[in-house]
Write an enzyme that holds these catalytic residues in place. Structure first.
Site, PDB file in Angstrom:
ATOM      1  N   HIS A   1     -20.256  31.209  87.478  1.00  0.00           N
ATOM      2  CA  HIS A   1     -19.462  31.103  88.826  1.00  0.00           C
ATOM      3  C   HIS A   1     -20.208  32.124  89.651  1.00  0.00           C
ATOM      4  O   HIS A   1     -20.782  33.141  89.239  1.00  0.00           O
ATOM      5  CB  HIS A   1     -18.205  31.066  88.873  1.00  0.00           C
TER       6      HIS A   1
ATOM      7  N   ASP B   1     -22.815  31.230  96.348  1.00  0.00           N
ATOM      8  CA  ASP B   1     -22.817  29.850  96.531  1.00  0.00           C
ATOM      9  C   ASP B   1     -23.488  29.174  97.762  1.00  0.00           C
ATOM     10  O   ASP B   1     -24.070  28.473  97.691  1.00  0.00           O
ATOM     11  CB  ASP B   1     -21.202  29.116  96.404  1.00  0.00           C
TER      12      ASP B   1
END
Length: 363
Positions: A125, A155
């Site tokens: 992640h 992200d």
């Protein structure tokens, strides 16, 4: 749709995080983005990352659905997907297949680690990707553990916006007569790139490779956030000497010799302690009345709920009503090719029949 990307069709393989943000960026600026969802998927209409799309449901375990998707991609300018490397190939939708169908296709691949390398198949992640790139190391205060800046740095900054830029670049290449191509967008690569200035400072010996001890990382007393009497916070960024001088004047510190040592890093901890005590003497709104709009490089630290109501944000429509939902407005802004107002996320599959029929691939 209107906007600089009007007339561009993008197929978005639905996912989470950076893929949808990239799709939102492209749709915000006029691209027709068709979001391909799996059966049973649900999209909340509050989800800004899913706004301004059309939605189609296809069961990619079914051969007919794969054929329909290939036919749809043949009508598109680009595709974005965020699966682990090899997943699209196993579905029969890899770049070799889809570029053979449509040689002008821009095939954007979003992953954390990239399509190649020893970690390519590992789960991860945002926090992991920015940790490996070196970007997370510098986030946080001196003597404390690294603090992830939510998932903004990886992200969205190192991933989604890099892919959006890459898609626009590759589409421009096609518009000039070039061929389609595959984009390998890795969050590790993108967040490393965002760290370019800091790395340059480190290699030049102008930045200590530590957290919270440098000019822009909360080390300096004139570049930090401070708590006020009411428990709210303000931010100070008075780097340049003339701005620092004005800040001192506004705070009544112009004659305090201790604050002459602006760039003496050994003095920063003591000066920060003094500013902490000073800013706790008034509420945030009182500091705003004194400093906001001046060249002291000041702004209140606003919450997500507060930000839309600030007069500057309101004047610029930085946040807008999207079908009854408050969301950030598309950015940046264009003087001529202005995009339509965003639309709230559509129900999953709402446009399946219409899309397949318009592409002549209906089952």
């Amino acid at each position: 749709m209107s906007g600089p990307l009007a007339g561009v069709r993008i197929i978005e393989m639905a996912g989470i995080g950076p893929g949808p943000f990239c799709g939102m960026m492209l749709a915000d600026h006029g691209a027709e983005v068709i979001r391909v969802e799996r059966p049973g998927a649900v999209v909340d209409r509050h989800d800004a990352l899913a706004r301004s799309r059309r939605s189609i449901v296809l069961d990619l375990k079914d051969a007919d659905a794969i054929a329909q998707l290939r036919g749809l991609v043949a009508t598109a300018d680009g595709l974005i997907e965020g699966f682990r490397p090899g997943v699209m190939e196993r579905l029969g939708l890899g770049p070799d297949v889809l570029l053979a169908d449509n040689p002008k296709l821009v095939y954007g691949r979003m992953t954390g680690w990239g399509q190649t390398g020893p970690l390519a198949q590992a789960a991860g992640h945002d926090i992991n990707y920015v940790a490996l790139s070196g970007a997370l190391h510098g986030c946080g205060r001196a003597g404390e553990r690294p603090t992830p800046p939510m998932n903004l740095l990886g992200d969205f900054g190192g991933g989604a916006m890099m892919l959006a830029f890459a898609m626009a670049s590759a589409l421009f290449h096609v518009s000039r007569g070039g061929s389609g191509q595959v984009i390998d967008c890795a969050i590790t690569d993108g967040s490393a790139l965002l760290n370019a200035m800091t790395m340059s400072f480190v290699t030049a010996g102008e930045w200590r490779d530590e957290r919270g001890v440098n000019l822009l990382d909360t080390g300096a007393h004139f570049y930090d956030s401070y708590e006020c009497a009411d428990g709210k916070y303000i931010s100070i960024g008075a780097i340049e000497p003339k701005f620092y001088a004005l800040l001192r004047e506004k705070l009544g510190l112009e004659d305090d010799a201790a604050f002459d040592r602006q760039l003496d890093a050994t003095a920063w901890p003591l000066l920060k302690t003094r500013l902490e005590a000073l800013f706790r003497t008034r509420a945030r709104d009182e500091w705003c009345a004194l400093l906001e709009g001046t060249d002291a490089c000041f702004a209140p630290v606003l919450s997500v709920a507060e930000a839309p109501g600030h007069p500057h944000n309101a004047a610029r429509d930085t946040f807008i009503d999207v079908d009854g939902l408050m969301q950030p407005a598309p950015a940046p802004r264009f003087s001529v090719t202005r995009a339509d107002r965003p639309r709230a996320a559509r129900p999953v599959g709402a446009d399946t029949v219409e899309i397949l029929q318009s592409a002549n691939v209906a089952g």
